[in-house]
Design an enzyme around this catalytic site. Structure first.
Site, PDB file in Angstrom:
ATOM      1  N   LYS A  95       0.841  -1.307   0.067  1.00 35.82           N
ATOM      2  CA  LYS A  95      -0.040  -0.003   0.037  1.00 35.82           C
ATOM      3  C   LYS A  95       1.000   1.247  -0.035  1.00 35.82           C
ATOM      4  CE  LYS A  95      -3.516   2.345   2.768  1.00 35.82           C
ATOM      5  NZ  LYS A  95      -4.507   2.301   4.000  1.00 35.82           N
ATOM      6  N   GLU A 114      10.412  -4.574   4.759  1.00 34.95           N
ATOM      7  CA  GLU A 114      10.650  -5.954   4.504  1.00 34.95           C
ATOM      8  C   GLU A 114      10.428  -6.120   2.853  1.00 34.95           C
ATOM      9  OE1 GLU A 114       8.595  -4.841   6.593  1.00 34.95           O
ATOM     10  OE2 GLU A 114       8.911  -6.262   8.485  1.00 34.95           O
ATOM     11  N   GLY A 142      -4.918  -1.887   4.973  1.00 34.75           N
ATOM     12  CA  GLY A 142      -4.155  -2.901   4.440  1.00 34.75           C
ATOM     13  C   GLY A 142      -4.778  -4.235   4.587  1.00 34.75           C
ATOM     14  N   ARG A 143      -5.060  -4.547   5.949  1.00 33.73           N
ATOM     15  CA  ARG A 143      -5.856  -5.898   6.353  1.00 33.73           C
ATOM     16  C   ARG A 143      -7.199  -5.910   5.653  1.00 33.73           C
ATOM     17  NH1 ARG A 143      -4.957  -2.551  10.240  1.00 33.73           N
ATOM     18  NH2 ARG A 143      -6.481  -1.749  11.599  1.00 33.73           N
ATOM     19  N   GLU A 155      -4.670  -6.805  14.894  1.00 31.03           N
ATOM     20  CA  GLU A 155      -4.359  -5.249  14.453  1.00 31.03           C
ATOM     21  C   GLU A 155      -5.210  -4.300  14.289  1.00 31.03           C
ATOM     22  OE1 GLU A 155      -2.292  -4.193  10.340  1.00 31.03           O
ATOM     23  OE2 GLU A 155      -0.857  -4.933  11.385  1.00 31.03           O
ATOM     24  N   HIS A 177      -4.102 -33.507  17.177  1.00 30.57           N
ATOM     25  CA  HIS A 177      -2.895 -34.404  17.931  1.00 30.57           C
ATOM     26  C   HIS A 177      -1.741 -33.190  18.043  1.00 30.57           C
ATOM     27  CE1 HIS A 177      -4.933 -37.801  16.072  1.00 30.57           C
ATOM     28  NE2 HIS A 177      -5.325 -37.092  15.155  1.00 30.57           N
ATOM     29  N   LYS A 237       9.342  -0.904  14.384  1.00 30.71           N
ATOM     30  CA  LYS A 237       9.693  -0.500  13.112  1.00 30.71           C
ATOM     31  C   LYS A 237      10.973   0.490  13.200  1.00 30.71           C
ATOM     32  CE  LYS A 237       5.940  -0.937  10.102  1.00 30.71           C
ATOM     33  NZ  LYS A 237       4.575  -0.074   9.309  1.00 30.71           N
TER      34      LYS A 237
HETATM   35  O1  F6P Z   1       2.925  -3.202   9.859  1.00 29.31           O
HETATM   36  C1  F6P Z   1       1.762  -3.091   9.808  1.00 29.31           C
HETATM   37  C2  F6P Z   1       1.290  -2.663   8.125  1.00 29.31           C
HETATM   38  O2  F6P Z   1       1.150  -1.394   7.973  1.00 29.31           O
HETATM   39  C3  F6P Z   1       0.028  -3.391   7.919  1.00 29.31           C
HETATM   40  O3  F6P Z   1      -1.008  -2.613   8.628  1.00 29.31           O
HETATM   41  C4  F6P Z   1       0.063  -3.550   6.505  1.00 29.31           C
HETATM   42  O4  F6P Z   1      -1.046  -4.507   5.963  1.00 29.31           O
HETATM   43  C5  F6P Z   1       1.495  -3.845   6.499  1.00 29.31           C
HETATM   44  O5  F6P Z   1       2.084  -3.245   7.340  1.00 29.31           O
HETATM   45  C6  F6P Z   1       2.177  -3.745   4.926  1.00 29.31           C
HETATM   46  O6  F6P Z   1       1.837  -2.411   4.642  1.00 29.31           O
HETATM   47  P1  F6P Z   1       2.143  -2.263   3.134  1.00 29.31           P
HETATM   48  O7  F6P Z   1       1.098  -2.589   2.357  1.00 29.31           O
HETATM   49  O8  F6P Z   1       2.229  -0.392   3.158  1.00 29.31           O
HETATM   50  O9  F6P Z   1       3.512  -2.614   2.736  1.00 29.31           O
END
Ligand code: F6P
Length: 537
Positions: free
Chosen positions: A197, A203, A255-256, A341, A372, A501
């Protein structure tokens, strides 16, 4: 509001001795404490909720203004107050309606992007858009959190509908993830989708760079192997992605909550635009149900109220989600983000401390595997874990129907066992039949007692299809929303992820040895020393 919570607590104390099995002796309980929507059945009769508790919970929801807030969400009001944003993921599955934000219909560009996605997906699937080595055989979605969990979960769930390229999902900044994923792939027939987003997430951007280097080493036109999904067109351009392969969305999609739009591109590539449309239609069906069904028959509201009863009133701090469907194996992880979240907050929308606890810890694994592993604790541990079973009437493998029957039998057996338990007399009788006597009989029998009276709900659906998966996910989204409204918090921000972060950014140069660790605490300094040494070794 306060009196509603007090009333619920008082009632909970009054019915503390309730046995679920006793409640179910009432022949109408199963029908009264269950709801059907279309072919979906939600059974919450195996809980201690009685008519008075349900009515108090419905009053709580009413007093919190759930229906008015729901309508505000659907209409485009800026209910995400801490970020000043509307919350309109529902608009992504209701593309033909007009939705006004700041006096403007926001839907025409959304529809245009959706049409581009469909065209892109068709062309990729038909091999008209291809890589240097021909039609794409593999898609690598690089994203994390909401830009990963939704499509990754749905891709697995809808495997029987997958007739497009294979999809792989890389999320972790741990280089092992992308390394192991790319290892078996042919770069010339691989499409990399960078899904973020913000297009700033460390990452995702780190993995994107690794993918770019991998691609550049092996193909002459790396740009032809990439696409991007983001709200930040300037950043996708700076990364070098052709605008025709960039699918944007708006900041009013959290995002979620974003798998319904461009973040779902990998899923659309896998199952095709028609399957994706069915997925959206299932979610839209649940949206309509949420908007129009009376609260006492409204699935998201009822799921939320059962959740509030178990977490805030009974004090059960976790909730297990137990899909009896191997293809839903990533659903618990997906729901962890969605629920934790969204509702893992400690202040209300106004910034004052919450009067009640925040949402529960959500966890789980598919049945029967979990049986199990951790069900031991669920049956005999000292803490109660409310369980949410999800089960389908029919599998996708008619030739293995006998296995599906066994799966269903296990699901029903677990909710029955949790409820019934086994008392000391029953356990003693079983052990006596095995020949035990005296003190050894007593000792052995006690180990075999199940307290029972452990609550569970079951969501039963006819079959796992794009439509029913859309229904289920939208159901959970709205349940989280209702819980958030009742708790008085903002389900749509996520400030709790920020501090870690920031500190990670500061620790990077310390680990590289460029900056001193002196102002870190003693524990962190020790760990830095240890891990730096390992790095050099
Ligand atoms: O770390 C939380 C977050 O902002 C989530 O809410 C989001 O889904 C994820 O990181 C990834 O964010 P982006 O889509 O901006 O890379």
């Amino acid at each position: 509001m306060k009196t509603n919570w007090q009333g619920l607590r008082a009632h909970h104390a009054e019915i503390a001795d309730t046995r679920i099995a006793g409640l179910l002796k009432n022949p109408s309980r199963a029908a009264e404490f269950s709801v059907r929507h279309g072919e979906m059945l939600f059974d919450f009769s195996k809980t201690t909720l009685d008519a008075k508790a349900l009515s108090l919970l419905l009053k709580l929801s009413d007093a919190a203004g759930v229906e008015a807030k729901r309508d505000a969400m659907f209409s485009g009001a800026k209910i995400n107050e801490t970020e000043g944003r509307a919350v309109l993921h529902t608009a992504l599955r209701n593309l033909n309606a007009a939705v006004m934000v700041d006096g403007e219909n926001v839907m025409p560009p959304v529809r245009a992007t959706y049409a581009r996605m469909v065209e892109f997906a068709r062309d990729v699937r038909e091999g008209k858009i291809k890589g240097q080595g021909g039609a794409y055989t593999d898609v690598v979605n690089i994203g994390i959190g909401g830009s990963d969990l939704g499509p990754a979960m749905a891709y697995l769930a809808l495997a029987p509908y997958g007739d497009g390229p294979r999809c792989h999902f890389v999320s972790n900044v741990d280089g092992a993830h992308i390394h192991d994923t790319l290892r078996g792939l042919n770069p010339e027939t691989t499409l990399v989708i960078i899904a973020s987003k913000t297009f700033t997430t460390i990452e995702t951007m780190t993995n994107a760079e690794t993918a770019r280097v991998w691609m550049a080493a092996q193909v002459t036109d790396p740009a032809a192997q990439f696409a991007a999904v983001s709200t930040a067109a300037d950043k996708t351009a700076a990364f070098g992605i052709d605008p025709s392969r960039v699918f944007g969305f708006e900041d009013w999609v959290g995002g979620r909550y974003s798998m319904w739009g461009p973040i779902g591109l990998s899923l659309m590539l896998a199952i095709g635009p028609a399957g994706f449309d069915d997925f959206l239609a299932g979610a839209a069906d649940m949206d309509a149900h949420f908007r129009h069904a009376a609260p006492a028959h409204n699935l998201p509201i009822l799921l939320a109220l059962v959740g509030i009863w178990h977490n805030q009133i009974c004090g059960y701090t976790t909730r297990a989600v137990l899909p009896y469907d191997q293809r839903l194996s990533r659903l618990p992880a997906y729901l962890q983000q969605l629920e934790m979240e969204s509702n893992g907050k400690r202040v209300s929308m106004d910034g004052v401390d919450l009067v009640e606890h925040s949402g529960p810890v959500v966890w789980g694994e598919p049945g029967t595997n979990g049986q199990h592993a951790f069900y031991q604790l669920i049956h005999q541990g000292t803490r109660v874990v409310p369980c949410e079973f999800i089960v389908t009437r029919q599998g996708h493998e008619p030739e293995l129907a006998h296995q599906h029957l066994l799966l269903v039998a296990n699901c029903l057996a677990q909710s029955e066992a949790l409820m019934r338990g086994r008392n000391l007399a029953e356990a003693t009788e079983i052990m006596a039949k095995k020949g035990l006597t005296g003190a050894e009989l007593d000792r052995q029998a006690r180990h075999r007692v199940f307290p029972g009276n452990r609550p569970s709900t079951t969501l039963a659906i006819p079959k796992l299809t794009p439509f029913t998966l859309g229904q289920i996910v939208a159901l959970y989204e709205h349940r989280v929303f209702v819980e958030g409204v009742i708790l008085g918090l903002n389900s749509f921000d996520q400030w709790g992820v920020e501090l870690g972060k920031e500190l990670a950014v500061a620790l990077q140069p310390i680990l590289e040895g460029r900056v001193s660790a002196d102002d870190k605490d003693a524990s962190t300094r020790m760990l830095v020393d240890y891990l730096r040494a390992a790095k050099q070794a």
